[in-house]
Design an enzyme around this catalytic site. Sequence first.
Site, PDB file in Angstrom:
ATOM      1  N   MET A 154     -16.699 -14.072  -3.863  1.00 32.20           N
ATOM      2  CA  MET A 154     -15.518 -13.858  -3.011  1.00 32.20           C
ATOM      3  C   MET A 154     -15.875 -13.681  -1.539  1.00 32.20           C
ATOM      4  SD  MET A 154     -12.644 -11.680  -5.059  1.00 32.20           S
ATOM      5  CE  MET A 154     -11.637 -11.513  -3.594  1.00 32.20           C
ATOM      6  N   THR A 177     -14.361 -14.149  -9.197  1.00 31.23           N
ATOM      7  CA  THR A 177     -13.882 -12.951  -8.498  1.00 31.23           C
ATOM      8  C   THR A 177     -14.997 -11.912  -8.333  1.00 31.23           C
ATOM      9  OG1 THR A 177     -13.066 -12.048 -10.590  1.00 31.23           O
ATOM     10  CG2 THR A 177     -11.481 -13.241  -9.216  1.00 31.23           C
ATOM     11  N   SER A 178     -16.244 -12.325  -8.579  1.00 35.29           N
ATOM     12  CA  SER A 178     -17.357 -11.401  -8.323  1.00 35.29           C
ATOM     13  C   SER A 178     -17.507 -11.259  -6.807  1.00 35.29           C
ATOM     14  CB  SER A 178     -18.652 -11.934  -8.938  1.00 35.29           C
ATOM     15  OG  SER A 178     -19.037 -13.122  -8.272  1.00 35.29           O
ATOM     16  N   HIS A 206       0.846  -1.199   0.000  1.00 40.28           N
ATOM     17  CA  HIS A 206       0.000   0.000   0.000  1.00 40.28           C
ATOM     18  C   HIS A 206       0.883   1.251   0.000  1.00 40.28           C
ATOM     19  CE1 HIS A 206      -3.685  -2.149   0.477  1.00 40.28           C
ATOM     20  NE2 HIS A 206      -3.546  -2.447   1.745  1.00 40.28           N
TER      21      HIS A 206
END
Length: 302
Positions: A239, A234-235, A115
Site C-alpha cells: 500500500m 493491503t499489506s 472520524h
Amino acid sequence: TALHKMEDFTFDGTKRLSVNYVKGILQPTVTCDIWDEIWNFQAKPDDLLISTYPKAGTTWTQEIVELIQNEGDVEKSKRAPTHQRFPFLEWKIPSLGSGLEQAQAMPSPRILKTHLPFHLLPPSFLEKNCKIIYVARNPKDNMVSYYHFQRMNKALPDPGTWEEYFETFLAGKVCWGSWHEHVKGWWEAKDKHRILYLFYEDMKKNPKHEVQKLTEFIEKKLDDKVLDKIVHYTSFDVMKQNSMANYSSIPAEIMDHSISPFMRKGAVGDWKKHFTVAQNERFDEDYKKKMADTRLTFHFQF
C-alpha cells in the site's frame, strides 16, 4: 480536476486551516461552518460507513473493504485516489471540494468515511440501519501517528513539539476530540447497531482472519485465494507504494510527505521510540482513570 484548482485557497506552506468547536469537539472551521448539512446527511440503506479515530487504520480498512466489495478486483481500486473513492463526510477543503458533495454525487453502493465520535454521527445512518465498520488502535501508537500526521498536514493544526503534543492529546484538544471518549462511545454503541468493531492490532497480527470477518459482515462469499490476494494487496509495504492509496496525489501545499510520509510505519509498538519513561507512566495513570468505566482493552505491543 478540482485537485489542481488551488487559486481560491492559497497555501504558502506556513498557513494552516483554522479550527473551532462543534458540540465540544475540535474541528476545522470549514467543517463547523457546514455542520448542519453534515448532521442532516441522508444515508442510504446500502451505504457502508468506515469510522475511525484519525490515524487508526482508516485508509487500510477502506482498501480492504473495497477489494472485498469488488471480489478482489485490484484494477477497479486503481481507478482513482482514496479521497475520491471514499467520500470523507465531514471534510471540506475549499480547493478539493467537500465529502458531502462527493457522497451526494456518488452512485450506490457507497463506501463512506468518517472520524466523528458516535454522538456526532448523522442520525440517518442509524435510522437506515447502515452497516458500520469501526477500527480502534491502541492510543500510544495512535498518538504518535497523529502527531506525525499533523506535522505534514496543513489542513490540521500545527502539533508543536512532541512534548507539547503529548499534553494536547491527553487533554483531548485535538481534532475529533478525545481518543478515550471516541473508542468508548463507539464500543458502547456496537451492540445496539450494525457495527463491526475491529482492532488495528488484530488486523496486523492476523490479517486474513480480520479480512474474513469483514467479508462475512459485508455478506460476501470469497474463496481462500481471493482472501490471500486481498491480504497481499493491503499489506503495508504494498500500500505504501500504491499511489492511489498513499495520498501522494494531494498537493504538497496541503500534505508534505517530505516532512513525514502519509504511510509512515504502520507498526505496533512504535510508541516506544517516542515516549519517555516519565511520559509513559503519566500516560498509563491517565489511561487507567479514563478507561475505568469500560471493559474495552488494547494491545500496546506484541
